[in-house]
Each structure stands twice: as C-alpha cells, then as structure tokens.
Design an enzyme around this catalytic site. Structure first.
Site, PDB file in Angstrom:
ATOM      1  N   LYS A  73       0.839  -1.213   0.000  1.00  0.00           N
ATOM      2  CA  LYS A  73       0.000   0.000   0.000  1.00  0.00           C
ATOM      3  C   LYS A  73       0.871   1.260   0.000  1.00  0.00           C
ATOM      4  O   LYS A  73       0.608   2.200  -0.759  1.00  0.00           O
ATOM      5  CB  LYS A  73      -0.904  -0.049   1.249  1.00  0.00           C
ATOM      6  CG  LYS A  73      -1.819   1.121   1.431  1.00  0.00           C
ATOM      7  CD  LYS A  73      -2.951   0.765   2.353  1.00  0.00           C
ATOM      8  CE  LYS A  73      -2.687   1.058   3.812  1.00  0.00           C
ATOM      9  NZ  LYS A  73      -2.584   2.491   4.142  1.00  0.00           N
ATOM     10  N   SER A  74       1.912   1.284   0.819  1.00  0.00           N
ATOM     11  CA  SER A  74       2.757   2.488   0.905  1.00  0.00           C
ATOM     12  C   SER A  74       3.454   2.761  -0.427  1.00  0.00           C
ATOM     13  O   SER A  74       3.517   3.899  -0.890  1.00  0.00           O
ATOM     14  CB  SER A  74       3.833   2.298   1.985  1.00  0.00           C
ATOM     15  OG  SER A  74       3.233   2.245   3.249  1.00  0.00           O
TER      16      SER A  74
ATOM     17  N   ASP B  88       2.184  -0.360  12.097  1.00  0.00           N
ATOM     18  CA  ASP B  88       0.959  -0.910  11.490  1.00  0.00           C
ATOM     19  C   ASP B  88       0.679  -2.346  11.914  1.00  0.00           C
ATOM     20  O   ASP B  88      -0.431  -2.847  11.724  1.00  0.00           O
ATOM     21  CB  ASP B  88       1.066  -0.867   9.956  1.00  0.00           C
ATOM     22  CG  ASP B  88       0.939   0.560   9.434  1.00  0.00           C
ATOM     23  OD1 ASP B  88       0.443   1.428  10.172  1.00  0.00           O
ATOM     24  OD2 ASP B  88       1.344   0.800   8.279  1.00  0.00           O
TER      25      ASP B  88
ATOM     26  N   LYS C 120      -4.377   6.637  14.612  1.00  0.00           N
ATOM     27  CA  LYS C 120      -4.471   5.882  13.355  1.00  0.00           C
ATOM     28  C   LYS C 120      -5.933   5.856  12.877  1.00  0.00           C
ATOM     29  O   LYS C 120      -6.736   6.659  13.324  1.00  0.00           O
ATOM     30  CB  LYS C 120      -3.910   4.469  13.552  1.00  0.00           C
ATOM     31  CG  LYS C 120      -2.421   4.463  13.829  1.00  0.00           C
ATOM     32  CD  LYS C 120      -1.668   4.918  12.590  1.00  0.00           C
ATOM     33  CE  LYS C 120      -0.192   5.071  12.857  1.00  0.00           C
ATOM     34  NZ  LYS C 120       0.514   5.674  11.717  1.00  0.00           N
TER      35      LYS C 120
HETATM   36  C1  S3P Z   1       2.585   5.145   6.074  1.00  0.00           C
HETATM   37  C2  S3P Z   1       3.124   5.587   7.233  1.00  0.00           C
HETATM   38  C3  S3P Z   1       2.574   5.260   8.548  1.00  0.00           C
HETATM   39  C4  S3P Z   1       1.624   4.085   8.489  1.00  0.00           C
HETATM   40  C5  S3P Z   1       0.660   4.189   7.356  1.00  0.00           C
HETATM   41  C6  S3P Z   1       1.401   4.270   6.032  1.00  0.00           C
HETATM   42  C7  S3P Z   1       3.226   5.524   4.803  1.00  0.00           C
HETATM   43  O1  S3P Z   1       1.845   6.374   9.036  1.00  0.00           O
HETATM   44  O2  S3P Z   1       0.939   3.944   9.708  1.00  0.00           O
HETATM   45  O3  S3P Z   1      -0.179   3.058   7.328  1.00  0.00           O
HETATM   46  O4  S3P Z   1       2.948   4.899   3.763  1.00  0.00           O
HETATM   47  O5  S3P Z   1       4.035   6.452   4.821  1.00  0.00           O
HETATM   48  P1  S3P Z   1       2.580   7.578   9.800  1.00  0.00           P
HETATM   49  O6  S3P Z   1       3.454   8.261   8.813  1.00  0.00           O
HETATM   50  O7  S3P Z   1       1.471   8.461  10.276  1.00  0.00           O
HETATM   51  O8  S3P Z   1       3.331   6.923  10.909  1.00  0.00           O
END
Ligand code: S3P
Length: 434
Positions: free
Chosen positions: A15-16, A319, A346
C-alpha cells in the site's frame, strides 16, 4: 481445528509503495507504468484525487499465463506543475496517506484545493501537515480541532526548509519531500527515529547520517523527476495477518511469495522470531531499490509473550501492532506495549480498539496513555461475540484471525472495511484452509 497450507503469490501489492508510485507518476516527466498496483480502496482513493486534478490515469487488469491477474496503472504527466484546479472537494475516503502525502504536491500548485475524508479520516490530526507547508509558504486552513477539511492555497514559489519531524512519520517526511521537490532551493528533512524510506528510495534522494543517530533526507529544489516503471512487491503489513494465522494454527505451513522486506517494515518479523516463531526468509533479492523475498511460516507451538517498548521499534512496527498484540494474546495470554501513543491517531484509536475487543474475548487488559498490557485470559469466549472494527481495516483483520485461531464465533462490525488494504483477505485464507 482447521489448519492452513500452501503458497500465496497474490498478496496485496504494498500500500505504501503503491501510493508513492502514483504520486510520483503525477509529477514525473513522461509516462509512468506501475505494475501490480493495489486494488485496495486506499490506493484507489489516491488515483481518484489525482484524476480530479486532471492527471491522466489508465488502469487495466492483465492476466498472466499462469492465470494470476496483475493490475497495471499508466500515468501520463508533464512534470512538476501538470495538475489542474479540481472542480470539487478531493475525497480521500479512509486514506490518511492520500490526504497527507498529496497535500505536499498541492501546496506547490497555484490554486485552492480542499481535502476531505470519511468519518474516521475527518477525526485524524492534520496539524502535522499544515505546520511544514505553512513554513514553506503555502496557506493551509484546518478545522478548529486541527482536523480536515484541509484547505490548501498553494504557490509556485515555495521556500526550501530544514524541517525536523516532531513525530516519527513517513507520511509527513514524504509530504515535505514532495513539496520540497518544487521549492526554490535545497531542503533537509531530519528524522531522529527511522520511518519507512520508500519515498527516498523511489526518488533516489540522498540521505545523510547526522550526529546523534539522526538522518537528513536531502531534496534538491525544482527537481526533474524522470518517469520510470515501478513494480510493486507484496505488502508485509498485509502478510502479517496470514503469518499470524499460520503460526497459531496447529499443522500449518504457508509460503508467502514476493514480499517487500525493506528493513524499515520488517521489525515485526524480528520480534516474532525472537519470541520463538518459526519464520524463515528465502530467495532474498533486490528489485527496484527494494529488498524482497519469500516468507516461510510454520505452526509454532511454544512462543513467548511479545513485549515492545523501544520507540525505534514502535516506529518500525506501527501498522503491525494490533496483529502482534492479538497474536501474542492468543498464543500466550500476554502482551505489553509502551511508548506508542501515536497508535491512538491511526484509522481508529488502536490502543482502546484492541483492548475493548480483547476484553470481549475474555482477556484481562490494562490500558495506559501510551500503550496497554494483556495480563491473561480470565474467561472463555463463548457464543456469538460482537467485536468492533472501528472503521479500521487492521482491527477488523486482526480479529478475523483471532476468530479462526480461537475457534470463536465473532461478529465483526463493518468488516468490509478490510478492502481498504486487503480486498482478497478472505479468498486467500479460504484457499489455504484444510
Ligand atoms: C505510512 C506511514 C505510517 C503508516 C501508514 C502508512 C506511509 O503512518 O501507519 O499506514 O505509507 O508512509 P505515519 O506516517 O502516520 O506513521
């Protein structure tokens, strides 16, 4: 009792990395092909807001010879300033990554845009995006509680910044990097605890080590981003649910193929291995700047309780904490977490969400401001037990796994929220079920 055997080669694409590939495609010069883009609702929200800003996106499903279906996304752009003023509010749905990371690009556009989301996203903190973008010269308005709607009046003349992240957040690091690419000089984004580094890797940004263990991401201003193809590996944060199922169900053996093993994402594998889980990494290689490989999981009868308190570890496994907590509770009756107040910000307040649901299953828990402990199972879970998803895909999936491994009869509210990151969650589990 059911057990789970077989191979999974169709984990959801990360996803990221999918979000970033789409956002980079929108500011690159030329045609960006993204292979194995995620069908998850969150990543589709990113494509939707880009299209609302005039970016041309084609999406098709291609069936390979072995029958697996791969989603290909093609984005055409003309460089940094190819977006057009949206005619409506930009709907990010449940996706904090869409709202936050896209805001960095919008801050550099000479028009006003308004970002909104579903009821979960409209409650999440947005000051963290407004502060650095205001420092760079964009006008950003939030609601009185520092939440969305986020109104951005961007400018083509953003200033470079030297910005130290107040919370370890890859979303904030990335949004500042996206804004800084457009700025009139070199910017430095400093983090004291490492967060996922996909943006740096995908844009080829220089990272400098600073005294005291800090790192600085260096972003040249007015950077030309040449279009290049991206191949998205499997999502380790989705893999963790299937791994938990395999570790906790007697007789299980599961092989997960082509999973992203970037060290900023795999802290949970180290934690589980240290707790006695039988997890082996195989076929490790490097593709497109990311480490990937296969994960072999076997049922692990004797595991020790998981305890997490180091802030650097918390940032790495942010996560996966709901699943780690439920897994450790199911395996040992115990779990302990500290220094994780960020979990309350979250998709849901994940500290109280996990505690409330575990208590319904008969576990005794103690909640702290920055974490919680599971101290034992005091009552047997009997009959139909309602648990809440809290509009949070990771909470829904963690308890769907608990439902199977405890052989309980849980009724999970609004479980379709799982589609945010893992639309084929139930199909994959059923394909492994023996
Ligand atoms: C993500 C960063 C994380 C994570 C989110 C995806 C990302 O959030 O919890 O599911 O893709 O950069 P934070 O940057 O708020 O920690």
């Amino acid at each position: 009792m059911k057990h789970y055997k077989g191979e999974v080669s169709t984990l959801p694409p990360d996803k990221s990395i999918s979000h970033r590939a789409a956002l980079i495609g929108a500011i690159a010069e030329g045609t960006t092909e993204i292979w194995n883009f995620s069908a998850g609702f969150d990543n589709q929200s990113t494509l939707g807001v880009l299209q609302d800003c005039g970016i041309s996106i084609l999406q098709e499903e291609i069936t390979a010879e072995n029958g697996t279906v791969v989603r290909k996304v093609v984005i055409d752009s003309n460089g940094l300033w190819n977006l057009t003023k949206p005619e409506k509010q930009l709907m990010c749905n449940n996706s904090g990554s869409t709202m936050r990371m896209f805001s960095g690009i919008l801050a550099a556009q000479p028009f006003e845009s308004v970002l909104v989301g579903d009821s979960s996203l409209m409650k999440r903190p947005m000051r963290r995006l407004a502060d650095p973008l205001r420092m760079m010269g964009a006008e950003v308005e939030l609601s009185p509680g520092d939440t969305a709607p986020v109104v951005i009046r961007g400018t083509r003349s953003l200033h470079p910044v030297s910005y130290e992240l107040p919370v370890p957040s890859a979303q904030v690091k990335s949004l500042v990097a996206f804004a800084a690419l457009h700025a009139g000089g070199e910017s430095h984004i400093i983090e004291s605890l490492p967060s996922r580094n996909h943006t740096e890797l995908m844009l080829g940004l220089k990272v400098e080590n600073l005294p005291g263990g800090k790192r600085s991401v260096v972003v040249p201003g007015r950077m030309t981003v040449p279009a290049k193809p991206f191949h998205i590996p499997g999502d380790p944060s989705a893999a963790c649910f299937i791994i938990a199922l395999g570790l906790l169900s007697a007789g299980s053996e599961i092989l997960l193929r082509e999973v992203c093993l970037n060290p900023t994402r795999t802290g949970y594998l180290d934690i589980l291995q240290k707790a006695g889980a039988e997890i082996r990494l195989e076929n490790i290689r490097q593709t497109g700047g990311e480490k990937i490989g296969d994960i072999q999981v076997s049922y692990s009868q004797s595991m020790n309780p998981v305890r997490i308190s180091d802030s650097a570890v918390v940032a790495n496994v942010i996560d996966e904490i709901p699943m780690l907590a439920v897994l450790s509770a199911c395996a040992t009756g115990e779990f302990e977490l500290h220094n994780a107040a960020e979990l309350r910000a979250k998709e849901s307040d994940r500290i109280s969400a996990v505690v409330n649901n575990l208590e319904r299953l008969g576990f005794a828990c103690e909640e702290f401001a920055d974490g919680f402990a599971v101290v034992g199972k005091v009552a047997a879970a009997k009959g139909r037990i309602p648990v809440e998803s809290y509009d949070d895909h990771r909470i829904a999936m963690s308890f769907a796994i608990a439902d199977r491994v405890l052989d309980a009869d849980l009724e999970i509210s609004d479980a379709e929220i799982i589609g945010v990151s893992f639309p084929k969650f139930h199909d994959i589990i059923e394909s492994l079920e023996q």
